[in-house]
Motif scaffolding. Structure first.
Motif, short mmCIF file in Angstrom:
data_model
loop_
_atom_site.label_atom_id
_atom_site.label_comp_id
_atom_site.label_asym_id
_atom_site.label_seq_id
_atom_site.Cartn_x
_atom_site.Cartn_y
_atom_site.Cartn_z
N GLN A 1 0.85 -1.18 0.00
CA GLN A 1 0.00 0.00 0.00
C GLN A 1 0.89 1.24 0.00
OE1 GLN A 1 -3.37 -0.25 -0.08
NE2 GLN A 1 -3.60 1.96 -0.19
N GLY A 2 0.64 2.13 -0.95
CA GLY A 2 1.35 3.40 -0.99
C GLY A 2 0.46 4.51 -0.51
N SER A 3 0.93 5.72 -0.56
CA SER A 3 0.13 6.86 -0.11
C SER A 3 -1.02 7.15 -1.06
CB SER A 3 1.01 8.10 0.04
OG SER A 3 1.57 8.45 -1.21
N GLN A 4 -0.92 6.68 -2.32
CA GLN A 4 -1.96 6.91 -3.31
C GLN A 4 -2.65 5.63 -3.76
OE1 GLN A 4 -0.51 9.35 -6.54
NE2 GLN A 4 0.70 10.60 -5.16
N GLY A 5 -2.57 4.60 -2.95
CA GLY A 5 -3.24 3.34 -3.29
C GLY A 5 -2.27 2.17 -3.37
N LYS A 6 -2.66 1.16 -4.17
CA LYS A 6 -1.86 -0.06 -4.29
C LYS A 6 -0.47 0.24 -4.82
CE LYS A 6 -3.43 -3.94 -5.52
NZ LYS A 6 -3.95 -5.12 -6.19
N ALA A 7 0.46 -0.63 -4.42
CA ALA A 7 1.85 -0.48 -4.85
C ALA A 7 2.49 -1.86 -4.98
CB ALA A 7 2.63 0.37 -3.84
N TYR A 8 3.53 -1.94 -5.81
CA TYR A 8 4.27 -3.18 -6.02
C TYR A 8 5.67 -3.05 -5.43
CZ TYR A 8 0.86 -4.77 -9.58
OH TYR A 8 -0.26 -5.18 -10.25
N LEU A 9 6.18 -4.17 -4.93
CA LEU A 9 7.55 -4.25 -4.41
C LEU A 9 8.43 -4.92 -5.46
CD1 LEU A 9 9.47 -3.90 -1.90
CD2 LEU A 9 8.88 -6.28 -1.35
N PHE A 10 9.53 -4.25 -5.84
CA PHE A 10 10.45 -4.77 -6.84
C PHE A 10 11.83 -4.99 -6.25
CE2 PHE A 10 7.31 -2.56 -9.43
CZ PHE A 10 7.11 -3.45 -10.48
N ASN A 11 12.51 -6.00 -6.77
CA ASN A 11 13.89 -6.28 -6.38
C ASN A 11 14.84 -5.23 -6.95
OD1 ASN A 11 15.78 -8.01 -5.06
ND2 ASN A 11 16.46 -8.66 -7.08
N SER A 12 14.61 -4.82 -8.19
CA SER A 12 15.45 -3.79 -8.80
C SER A 12 14.63 -2.98 -9.79
CB SER A 12 16.67 -4.42 -9.49
OG SER A 12 16.25 -5.21 -10.58
N VAL A 13 15.07 -1.75 -10.03
CA VAL A 13 14.41 -0.84 -10.96
C VAL A 13 15.47 -0.08 -11.74
CG1 VAL A 13 12.31 -0.59 -9.58
CG2 VAL A 13 14.22 0.96 -9.20
N VAL A 14 15.06 0.58 -12.82
CA VAL A 14 15.97 1.39 -13.63
C VAL A 14 15.36 2.78 -13.80
CG1 VAL A 14 16.97 -0.57 -14.86
CG2 VAL A 14 14.97 0.59 -15.81
N ASN A 15 16.18 3.71 -14.24
CA ASN A 15 15.75 5.07 -14.55
C ASN A 15 15.11 5.80 -13.37
OD1 ASN A 15 16.62 4.91 -17.26
ND2 ASN A 15 14.77 3.79 -17.78
N ILE A 16 15.66 5.58 -12.20
CA ILE A 16 15.17 6.27 -11.01
C ILE A 16 16.33 6.99 -10.32
CG2 ILE A 16 13.24 4.69 -10.62
CD1 ILE A 16 15.86 4.55 -8.05
N THR A 17 15.96 7.99 -9.52
CA THR A 17 16.88 8.70 -8.66
C THR A 17 16.36 8.58 -7.24
OG1 THR A 17 17.32 10.31 -10.39
CG2 THR A 17 17.91 10.96 -8.18
N ILE B 1 11.82 7.74 -4.29
CA ILE B 1 12.43 7.52 -5.60
C ILE B 1 11.65 8.33 -6.64
CG2 ILE B 1 13.44 5.27 -5.06
CD1 ILE B 1 11.13 3.97 -6.63
N PHE B 2 12.40 8.86 -7.60
CA PHE B 2 11.86 9.73 -8.63
C PHE B 2 12.22 9.18 -10.00
CE2 PHE B 2 13.25 12.06 -4.92
CZ PHE B 2 12.12 12.80 -4.57
N CYS B 3 11.33 9.37 -10.97
CA CYS B 3 11.64 9.02 -12.34
C CYS B 3 12.79 9.89 -12.81
CB CYS B 3 10.42 9.23 -13.24
SG CYS B 3 10.75 8.91 -14.99
N GLU B 4 13.83 9.28 -13.34
CA GLU B 4 15.01 10.00 -13.81
C GLU B 4 14.66 10.93 -14.98
OE1 GLU B 4 18.71 11.41 -13.88
OE2 GLU B 4 18.21 9.82 -12.47
#
Length: 146
Positions: A58-74, A93-96
């Motif tokens: 659960q995120g602040s804006q609803g459902k959320a997923y947990l990932f092992n790794s991501v790309v293009n984030i800061t 985390i922010f979209c790069e």
């Protein structure tokens, strides 16, 4: 004696300084043909479906997923937050590419039962779309994943 015309000596010109381009953030592209998740705002690749750990967050804006790794984030600066599962040190985390806040990264969990989250990433569904390699029978997703 004849007059010698004046000669102007030309110095080499550095044309590179005339073409200063704004720096573009590096963008990683996940392989075509695999199921991926992308930023709903700018379509930058974010995660490979194979790196999905859980859909039960659960995120602040609803459902959320947990990932092992991501790309293009800061990542932002880590801070202590009280979440539904206890106290954690997390970094937003922010979209790069478009700088949208997507979720957070778990830096440290204080409870032993939550240690598996350390180093993992939460992305809220409102900020993701499915891209590439999903079955044609699946319902198309435009703005979010439901």
């Amino acid at each position: 004696m004849a007059a010698v015309p004046a000669v102007k000596v030309l110095q080499p010109h550095n044309f590179a300084k005339d073409f200063t381009k704004p720096k573009k953030a590096f963008q990683a592209y996940l392989p075509k043909g695999i199921r991926t998740y992308s930023c709903a705002h700018c379509r930058a690749n974010l995660a490979n479906h194979n790196d999905l750990i859980s859909k039960s967050f659960q995120g602040s804006q609803g459902k959320a997923y947990l990932f092992n790794s991501v790309v293009n984030i800061t990542c932002g600066k880590a801070e202590e937050r009280v979440l539904l599962t206890g106290v954690h040190d997390v970094a937003d985390i922010f979209c790069e590419c478009c700088k949208t806040t997507l979720g957070w990264k778990y830096e440290h969990a204080y409870e032993s039962s939550q240690k598996y989250k350390e180093g993992k990433y939460i992305i809220e569904l409102v900020h993701m779309i499915k891209d590439n390699g999903w079955d044609a029978n699946e319902r198309p997703q435009r703005n979010s994943i439901h």
